[in-house]
Design a protein around this motif. Structure first.
Motif, PDB file in Angstrom:
ATOM      1  N   SER A  92       0.817  -1.222   0.000  1.00  0.00           N
ATOM      2  CA  SER A  92       0.000   0.000   0.000  1.00  0.00           C
ATOM      3  C   SER A  92       0.851   1.273   0.000  1.00  0.00           C
ATOM      4  N   ASP A  93       2.087   1.172   0.530  1.00  0.00           N
ATOM      5  CA  ASP A  93       2.952   2.356   0.583  1.00  0.00           C
ATOM      6  C   ASP A  93       3.972   2.388  -0.558  1.00  0.00           C
ATOM      7  N   SER A  94       3.817   1.513  -1.546  1.00  0.00           N
ATOM      8  CA  SER A  94       4.748   1.511  -2.670  1.00  0.00           C
ATOM      9  C   SER A  94       4.475   2.704  -3.578  1.00  0.00           C
ATOM     10  N   ALA A  95       5.499   3.138  -4.304  1.00  0.00           N
ATOM     11  CA  ALA A  95       5.366   4.300  -5.179  1.00  0.00           C
ATOM     12  C   ALA A  95       4.307   4.067  -6.255  1.00  0.00           C
ATOM     13  N   LYS A  96       4.270   2.857  -6.808  1.00  0.00           N
ATOM     14  CA  LYS A  96       3.310   2.549  -7.864  1.00  0.00           C
ATOM     15  C   LYS A  96       1.880   2.603  -7.347  1.00  0.00           C
ATOM     16  N   ALA A  97       1.637   2.007  -6.188  1.00  0.00           N
ATOM     17  CA  ALA A  97       0.285   2.004  -5.617  1.00  0.00           C
ATOM     18  C   ALA A  97      -0.158   3.423  -5.277  1.00  0.00           C
ATOM     19  N   LYS A  98       0.751   4.223  -4.694  1.00  0.00           N
ATOM     20  CA  LYS A  98       0.411   5.609  -4.358  1.00  0.00           C
ATOM     21  C   LYS A  98       0.094   6.413  -5.616  1.00  0.00           C
ATOM     22  N   GLY A  99       0.850   6.152  -6.684  1.00  0.00           N
ATOM     23  CA  GLY A  99       0.617   6.868  -7.936  1.00  0.00           C
ATOM     24  C   GLY A  99      -0.753   6.569  -8.520  1.00  0.00           C
ATOM     25  N   ILE A 100      -1.146   5.288  -8.498  1.00  0.00           N
ATOM     26  CA  ILE A 100      -2.465   4.911  -9.027  1.00  0.00           C
ATOM     27  C   ILE A 100      -3.575   5.512  -8.168  1.00  0.00           C
ATOM     28  N   THR A 101      -3.404   5.455  -6.849  1.00  0.00           N
ATOM     29  CA  THR A 101      -4.405   6.024  -5.934  1.00  0.00           C
ATOM     30  C   THR A 101      -4.562   7.521  -6.172  1.00  0.00           C
ATOM     31  N   LYS A 102      -3.454   8.210  -6.398  1.00  0.00           N
ATOM     32  CA  LYS A 102      -3.504   9.658  -6.663  1.00  0.00           C
ATOM     33  C   LYS A 102      -4.274   9.951  -7.942  1.00  0.00           C
ATOM     34  N   LYS A 103      -4.038   9.167  -8.980  1.00  0.00           N
ATOM     35  CA  LYS A 103      -4.731   9.388 -10.249  1.00  0.00           C
ATOM     36  C   LYS A 103      -6.228   9.112 -10.123  1.00  0.00           C
ATOM     37  N   ILE A 104      -6.598   8.124  -9.323  1.00  0.00           N
ATOM     38  CA  ILE A 104      -8.022   7.850  -9.107  1.00  0.00           C
ATOM     39  C   ILE A 104      -8.668   9.016  -8.364  1.00  0.00           C
ATOM     40  N   SER A 143     -12.123   9.469   0.626  1.00  0.00           N
ATOM     41  CA  SER A 143     -12.792  10.675   1.128  1.00  0.00           C
ATOM     42  C   SER A 143     -12.117  11.254   2.369  1.00  0.00           C
ATOM     43  N   ASP A 144     -11.563  10.389   3.242  1.00  0.00           N
ATOM     44  CA  ASP A 144     -11.005  10.866   4.508  1.00  0.00           C
ATOM     45  C   ASP A 144      -9.491  11.054   4.493  1.00  0.00           C
ATOM     46  N   VAL A 145      -8.806  10.407   3.560  1.00  0.00           N
ATOM     47  CA  VAL A 145      -7.340  10.507   3.515  1.00  0.00           C
ATOM     48  C   VAL A 145      -6.856  11.171   2.229  1.00  0.00           C
ATOM     49  N   CYS A 146      -7.260  10.615   1.088  1.00  0.00           N
ATOM     50  CA  CYS A 146      -6.762  11.137  -0.200  1.00  0.00           C
ATOM     51  C   CYS A 146      -7.251  12.550  -0.479  1.00  0.00           C
ATOM     52  N   LEU A 147      -8.535  12.824  -0.211  1.00  0.00           N
ATOM     53  CA  LEU A 147      -9.085  14.146  -0.496  1.00  0.00           C
ATOM     54  C   LEU A 147      -8.381  15.243   0.307  1.00  0.00           C
ATOM     55  N   PRO A 148      -8.238  15.117   1.640  1.00  0.00           N
ATOM     56  CA  PRO A 148      -7.512  16.155   2.383  1.00  0.00           C
ATOM     57  C   PRO A 148      -6.055  16.309   1.925  1.00  0.00           C
ATOM     58  N   GLU A 149      -5.399  15.187   1.598  1.00  0.00           N
ATOM     59  CA  GLU A 149      -4.011  15.268   1.150  1.00  0.00           C
ATOM     60  C   GLU A 149      -3.902  16.071  -0.148  1.00  0.00           C
ATOM     61  N   MET A 150      -4.769  15.768  -1.100  1.00  0.00           N
ATOM     62  CA  MET A 150      -4.715  16.488  -2.381  1.00  0.00           C
ATOM     63  C   MET A 150      -5.109  17.950  -2.195  1.00  0.00           C
ATOM     64  N   TYR A 151      -6.083  18.198  -1.332  1.00  0.00           N
ATOM     65  CA  TYR A 151      -6.490  19.582  -1.054  1.00  0.00           C
ATOM     66  C   TYR A 151      -5.314  20.381  -0.479  1.00  0.00           C
ATOM     67  N   ASN A 152      -4.572  19.782   0.436  1.00  0.00           N
ATOM     68  CA  ASN A 152      -3.440  20.478   1.050  1.00  0.00           C
ATOM     69  C   ASN A 152      -2.343  20.780   0.024  1.00  0.00           C
ATOM     70  N   VAL A 153      -2.120  19.843  -0.884  1.00  0.00           N
ATOM     71  CA  VAL A 153      -1.100  20.053  -1.921  1.00  0.00           C
ATOM     72  C   VAL A 153      -1.492  21.218  -2.828  1.00  0.00           C
ATOM     73  N   VAL A 154      -2.744  21.208  -3.301  1.00  0.00           N
ATOM     74  CA  VAL A 154      -3.204  22.271  -4.199  1.00  0.00           C
ATOM     75  C   VAL A 154      -3.274  23.596  -3.456  1.00  0.00           C
ATOM     76  N   SER A 155      -3.708  23.557  -2.203  1.00  0.00           N
ATOM     77  CA  SER A 155      -3.785  24.773  -1.394  1.00  0.00           C
ATOM     78  C   SER A 155      -2.408  25.420  -1.241  1.00  0.00           C
ATOM     79  N   THR A 156      -1.397  24.605  -1.010  1.00  0.00           N
ATOM     80  CA  THR A 156      -0.026  25.121  -0.895  1.00  0.00           C
ATOM     81  C   THR A 156       0.413  25.792  -2.192  1.00  0.00           C
ATOM     82  N   GLN A 157       0.059  25.178  -3.316  1.00  0.00           N
ATOM     83  CA  GLN A 157       0.423  25.753  -4.610  1.00  0.00           C
ATOM     84  C   GLN A 157      -0.293  27.078  -4.845  1.00  0.00           C
ATOM     85  N   VAL A 158      -1.555  27.183  -4.403  1.00  0.00           N
ATOM     86  CA  VAL A 158      -2.291  28.433  -4.555  1.00  0.00           C
ATOM     87  C   VAL A 158      -1.686  29.513  -3.661  1.00  0.00           C
ATOM     88  N   HIS A 159      -1.309  29.146  -2.436  1.00  0.00           N
ATOM     89  CA  HIS A 159      -0.636  30.093  -1.539  1.00  0.00           C
ATOM     90  C   HIS A 159       0.635  30.639  -2.188  1.00  0.00           C
TER      91      HIS A 159
END
Length: 615
Positions: A92-104, A143-159
């Motif tokens: 679950s913590d492999s780079a490939k699995a994280k990449g697929i989860t991010k794209k989903i 909804s509880d892990v991926c969404l907040p993580e992606m929101y924080n990444v985009v929020s940092t870029q907007v800042h």
């Protein structure tokens, strides 16, 4: 064929013998028929008599043998370890699995997909086919892990984007209530012109807005939103909103420069001057009944389609209007008028709850002609690159058009006058508002050609007041006879009004033709910039004003910086309205229990993530 035949050929006298290509020797092929022939004696001859050719033969034979092995065995047989590795599930913590989860997660946010899609059979089979080693996380994980993580990444870029060299920020705001859940949201979008004179836009908020929507509550919400993004109030140029009294008052209490949405104001003007007219209101009511009949009766619509096909027209539904959008009423009448012959033929065999008379059809045609320039203006100001600089010129062209007589005025002259009065009343403050005036002059397509002499001077003084800190400016610019004489060749002939002009574009040309560029005495560097800029002929309306400033900022550096500020303000709150159109796709029947916090994060990602995606 053996590589040895490169050095021999079959004897023409007897096929049992081979002739050497390097000497006269003739050698037996060692058999009596093709099945028993061999090349042993030929190879031995090369080896004993022609060693160089024998070495060449061995090299060719080795290459042919390797090629043959490759064809017979193209890939090496995998080992047991390799086979087990390829069937092993990703950690679950492999780079490939994280990449697929991010794209989903990106797929869910960008395409308005529900989190439950990761539990759908079809989607699961697709992912399993693409990558069998990937284990799909649960919907709650997304909804509880991926969404907040992606929101924080985009929020940092907007800042980081907001921390760049920004001279002024303009905003749009709106309040939206969902039709499928007890949810209200307050939006805030920002836009500015960067140092390369490119228009940049981001969505900052679409947050839950509970309780009473009073001015004080709205003002407090604005303060919190600005604090969240570390926005300096001195950089807030303007906030565009609709005409709601509570929002307007909130702008005043917050000490912000509020601008009323031009599209909303046009809606009110059209309603005051046209849609409130009894005869036109009756036509609209009849049209709604007719369209409602087809909308609620599939059989009636089937008959209508048959008539359309008889006339060689593609099947097309009649368009229902929305009372809060005047242009939707325009499109409704337009769709009815386009089907005039079809509706007449339909009535020959079928009934309708209401019909148009001959007078009604003439009235519809004239109303459409009367509203066409309003529809054109609404489209222009609602475009993504429109600014407050467009408002005064568009109103000037519209008023001039409404003042002209046209062949289509029959039956709508009173309505036309009422529309002109409504437009003049609703926009009475625009031409005296510094924000609009300065923006118009700083737009190289317009400059001061849409003002009378008095307003030209007042607008010049407004610009000079802002230029004063940058240099010594003489507030009373005077005409230079010599310079004016040198520019007589720039004067354009005044044209007489034509009684039947019906194009809004013609009005722009008339106004420009009636104005001669003013050449004023140059007294200082900043005044010189303004004088030189105003003396230039305006660029075509189809050109991009920001591109002009990008190319001319070295000529007019102080004016260019002012342009970055004043041209940043949009003329409508369309961006916020479009944001809530996206919100209605996120909070829908399939996701009516989605919390406001998650809905805001999804909206934020959907609107801002494309700004940072690599193409």
């Amino acid at each position: 064929m053996s590589a040895v035949w490169k050095h021999f050929k079959v004897s023409e006298k007897d096929a049992k013998f081979a002739v050497c290509s390097h000497c006269p020797a003739e050698l037996s092929r060692g058999g009596t028929s093709a099945k028993t022939y061999s090349t042993s004696s030929l190879i031995q001859h090369l080896k004993s008599r022609h060693p160089d050719q024998h070495a060449e033969y061995e090299k060719d034979a080795a290459a042919a043998s390797a090629a043959k092995r490759k064809v017979l065995s193209p890939t090496p047989t995998p080992s047991v370890v390799d086979f087990l590795e390829k069937t092993k599930r990703f950690a679950s913590d492999s780079a490939k699995a994280k990449g697929i989860t991010k794209k989903i997660m990106e797929f869910i946010a960008l395409d308005d997909q529900p989190f439950s899609i990761v539990e759908d059979v079809g989607f699961g089979r697709l992912i399993d086919f693409i990558e069998p080693r990937y284990t799909m996380p649960s919907r709650r994980y997304f909804s509880d892990v991926c969404l907040p993580e992606m929101y924080n990444v985009v929020s940092t870029q907007v800042h980081e984007l907001l921390a760049t060299d920004i001279t002024a920020l303009s905003f749009t705001t709106d309040i939206w209530s969902s039709d499928v859940s007890p949810t209200s949201m307050l939006s805030l979008t920002a836009q500015w012109i960067d140092k390369d004179f490119k228009l940049r836009k981001v969505v900052l908020h679409s947050q839950e807005f509970r309780g009473s929507h009073t001015a004080a509550v709205i003002s407090n919400a604005f303060s919190k939103m600005f604090d969240t993004w570390h926005i300096d109030r001195s950089k807030v140029h303007a906030v565009v909103s609709d005409n709601a009294r509570n929002v307007t008052k909130a702008m005043e209490e917050s000490g912000l420069k509020g601008i009323r949405c031009t599209a909303h104001t046009i809606q009110l003007a059209v309603h005051d001057g046209l849609l409130s007219q009894r005869s036109i209101a009756d036509v609209i009511a009849i049209g709604r009944k007719m369209i409602g009949h087809f909308k609620h009766s599939p059989l009636a619509y089937t008959h209508l389609q048959s008539v359309q096909e008889q006339f060689g027209m593609p099947p097309k539904r009649l368009q229902q209007d929305v009372s809060t959008r005047w242009n939707s009423t325009y499109y409704m009448l337009e769709s009815l008028f386009a089907q005039k012959r079809v509706l007449a033929a339909y009535l020959a065999d079928h009934e309708l709850p209401a019909t148009f008379t001959a007078y009604h059809w003439v009235l519809i045609e004239n109303v459409l002609s009367l509203l066409a320039p309003f529809e054109q203006i609404t489209k222009e100001i609602s475009s993504s690159d429109s600014s407050v600089a467009d408002v005064i010129p568009l109103l000037a062209a519209l008023k001039r058009l409404l003042n002209k007589e046209a062949e289509t005025d029959h039956g709508v002259k009173t309505t036309k006058s009422a529309l002109l009065e409504a437009v003049s009343t609703r926009f009475s403050q625009v031409e005296s508002e510094p924000l609009y005036c300065i923006a118009t002059v700083l737009d190289p397509r317009y400059k001061d050609n849409y003002f009378d002499v008095g307003k030209k001077q007042r607008t010049r003084e407004m610009i000079q007041a802002e230029l004063e800190p940058l240099g010594d400016v003489d507030g009373q610019g005077t005409h230079s006879a010599g310079e004016a004489g040198n520019n007589t060749d720039r004067k354009r002939a005044r044209t007489t009004d034509e009684p039947h002009t019906s194009s809004l574009s013609d009005m722009f040309e008339e106004i420009l033709q009636e104005n001669i560029p003013n050449v004023l005495q140059r007294t200082s560097s900043t005044a010189q910039q303004l004088d030189c800029y105003l003396s230039d002929v305006p660029i075509p309306r189809s050109n991009n004003p920001l591109e002009y400033w990008r190319n001319n900022q070295s000529r007019f550096p102080d004016l260019a910086q002012m342009a970055r500020r004043y041209l940043s303000a949009p003329s409508t709150s369309t961006d916020s309205e479009r944001l809530f159109s996206a919100a209605s796709h996120i909070i829908d029947e399939k996701r009516n229990r989605l919390s406001c916090e998650k809905a805001e994060k999804l909206l934020f990602i959907k609107k801002n993530l494309p700004l940072f995606l690599k193409k």
